[in-house]
Design a protein around this motif. Structure first.
Motif, PDB file in Angstrom:
ATOM      1  N   LEU A  62       0.816  -1.220   0.000  1.00 20.01           N
ATOM      2  CA  LEU A  62       0.000   0.000   0.000  1.00 20.01           C
ATOM      3  C   LEU A  62       0.845   1.263   0.000  1.00 20.01           C
ATOM      4  CD1 LEU A  62      -3.010  -0.983   2.288  1.00 20.01           C
ATOM      5  CD2 LEU A  62      -2.795  -1.112  -0.199  1.00 20.01           C
ATOM      6  N   SER A  63       2.133   1.120   0.314  1.00 27.18           N
ATOM      7  CA  SER A  63       3.022   2.287   0.206  1.00 27.18           C
ATOM      8  C   SER A  63       3.194   2.694  -1.260  1.00 27.18           C
ATOM      9  CB  SER A  63       4.384   2.002   0.848  1.00 27.18           C
ATOM     10  OG  SER A  63       5.179   1.140   0.054  1.00 27.18           O
ATOM     11  N   GLN A  64       2.986   1.741  -2.173  1.00 27.44           N
ATOM     12  CA  GLN A  64       3.059   2.029  -3.611  1.00 27.44           C
ATOM     13  C   GLN A  64       2.010   3.058  -4.025  1.00 27.44           C
ATOM     14  OE1 GLN A  64       4.491  -2.448  -4.980  1.00 27.44           O
ATOM     15  NE2 GLN A  64       2.391  -1.891  -5.256  1.00 27.44           N
ATOM     16  N   SER A  65       0.920   3.127  -3.255  1.00 27.36           N
ATOM     17  CA  SER A  65      -0.152   4.084  -3.547  1.00 27.36           C
ATOM     18  C   SER A  65      -0.184   5.232  -2.547  1.00 27.36           C
ATOM     19  CB  SER A  65      -1.507   3.366  -3.533  1.00 27.36           C
ATOM     20  OG  SER A  65      -1.584   2.448  -4.602  1.00 27.36           O
ATOM     21  N   GLY A  66       0.866   5.329  -1.718  1.00 26.89           N
ATOM     22  CA  GLY A  66       0.982   6.448  -0.796  1.00 26.89           C
ATOM     23  C   GLY A  66       0.214   6.334   0.500  1.00 26.89           C
ATOM     24  N   TYR A  67      -0.262   5.140   0.844  1.00 26.52           N
ATOM     25  CA  TYR A  67      -1.026   4.982   2.081  1.00 26.52           C
ATOM     26  C   TYR A  67      -0.134   4.770   3.308  1.00 26.52           C
ATOM     27  CZ  TYR A  67      -5.048   4.649  -0.953  1.00 26.52           C
ATOM     28  OH  TYR A  67      -6.001   4.930  -1.892  1.00 26.52           O
ATOM     29  N   PRO A  87      -6.666   4.115   3.552  1.00 31.67           N
ATOM     30  CA  PRO A  87      -7.087   3.525   2.272  1.00 31.67           C
ATOM     31  C   PRO A  87      -8.600   3.656   2.126  1.00 31.67           C
ATOM     32  CG  PRO A  87      -5.721   1.989   3.542  1.00 31.67           C
ATOM     33  CD  PRO A  87      -6.059   3.146   4.435  1.00 31.67           C
ATOM     34  N   TYR A  98      -7.522  -5.392  -5.287  1.00 28.99           N
ATOM     35  CA  TYR A  98      -6.602  -4.281  -5.046  1.00 28.99           C
ATOM     36  C   TYR A  98      -5.229  -4.806  -4.599  1.00 28.99           C
ATOM     37  CZ  TYR A  98      -5.425   0.489  -3.518  1.00 28.99           C
ATOM     38  OH  TYR A  98      -4.863   1.726  -3.371  1.00 28.99           O
ATOM     39  N   GLN A 101      -3.439  -6.519  -7.529  1.00 25.44           N
ATOM     40  CA  GLN A 101      -2.865  -5.521  -8.434  1.00 25.44           C
ATOM     41  C   GLN A 101      -1.539  -4.999  -7.868  1.00 25.44           C
ATOM     42  OE1 GLN A 101      -5.406  -2.149  -9.122  1.00 25.44           O
ATOM     43  NE2 GLN A 101      -3.917  -1.122 -10.397  1.00 25.44           N
ATOM     44  N   HIS A 102      -1.498  -4.726  -6.575  1.00 25.83           N
ATOM     45  CA  HIS A 102      -0.277  -4.223  -5.949  1.00 25.83           C
ATOM     46  C   HIS A 102       0.815  -5.294  -5.880  1.00 25.83           C
ATOM     47  CE1 HIS A 102      -2.751  -0.784  -4.995  1.00 25.83           C
ATOM     48  NE2 HIS A 102      -1.660  -0.147  -4.598  1.00 25.83           N
ATOM     49  N   GLU A 105       2.361  -5.413  -9.307  1.00 27.16           N
ATOM     50  CA  GLU A 105       3.250  -4.261  -9.473  1.00 27.16           C
ATOM     51  C   GLU A 105       4.546  -4.449  -8.685  1.00 27.16           C
ATOM     52  OE1 GLU A 105       0.841  -0.912  -8.313  1.00 27.16           O
ATOM     53  OE2 GLU A 105      -0.487  -1.143 -10.053  1.00 27.16           O
ATOM     54  N   TYR A 106       4.451  -5.032  -7.492  1.00 24.81           N
ATOM     55  CA  TYR A 106       5.632  -5.285  -6.663  1.00 24.81           C
ATOM     56  C   TYR A 106       6.615  -6.194  -7.400  1.00 24.81           C
ATOM     57  CZ  TYR A 106       8.424  -6.992  -2.700  1.00 24.81           C
ATOM     58  OH  TYR A 106       9.459  -7.341  -1.849  1.00 24.81           O
TER      59      TYR A 106
END
Length: 110
Positions: A62-67, A87, A98, A101-102, A105-106
């Motif tokens: 979730l750090s990938q989305s700034g959370y 979030p 969700y 998806q992350h 991406e990781y």
């Protein structure tokens, strides 16, 4: 978008299954990411350590989305994260999608 994530998820499952000999589920991916982020491998983690590893993984993802933001590590080398923003509230199906998806991406970033 869901179809793309589903296809890429299956490809990632197959890749990891080829490396480890077993098809991973979502929890296995979270454990794997948590261990990678911890940077330490043990023969056996306790139940509490596994929960902490999964928490590390979710925070990293979730750090990938700034959370979340990495605060640092403790004396034992375990990372600690700080919540930056909440979030969005989503149902369980959307939450799993969700996370998938992350996770994709990781692994794409590796």
């Amino acid at each position: 978008m869901t179809e793309d994530i589903t296809l890429r998820w299956k490809e990632l499952e197959e890749k990891i299954a080829g490396e480890y000999g077993k098809k991973p589920d979502l929890n296995a991916f979270l454990l794997l990411i948590g261990i990678r982020e911890l940077g330490k491998v043990k023969e056996k983690f306790t139940k509490e350590e596994k929960v902490a590893l999964m928490h590390i993984a979710v925070c990293k993802l979730l750090s990938q989305s700034g959370y979340y933001e990495l605060e640092g590590t403790d004396q034992d080398g375990w990372p600690h994260w700080k919540l930056v923003k909440n979030p969005p509230f989503i149902n369980i199906f959307e939450q799993e999608l969700y996370l998938r998806q992350h996770i994709i991406e990781y692994f794409d970033a590796m």
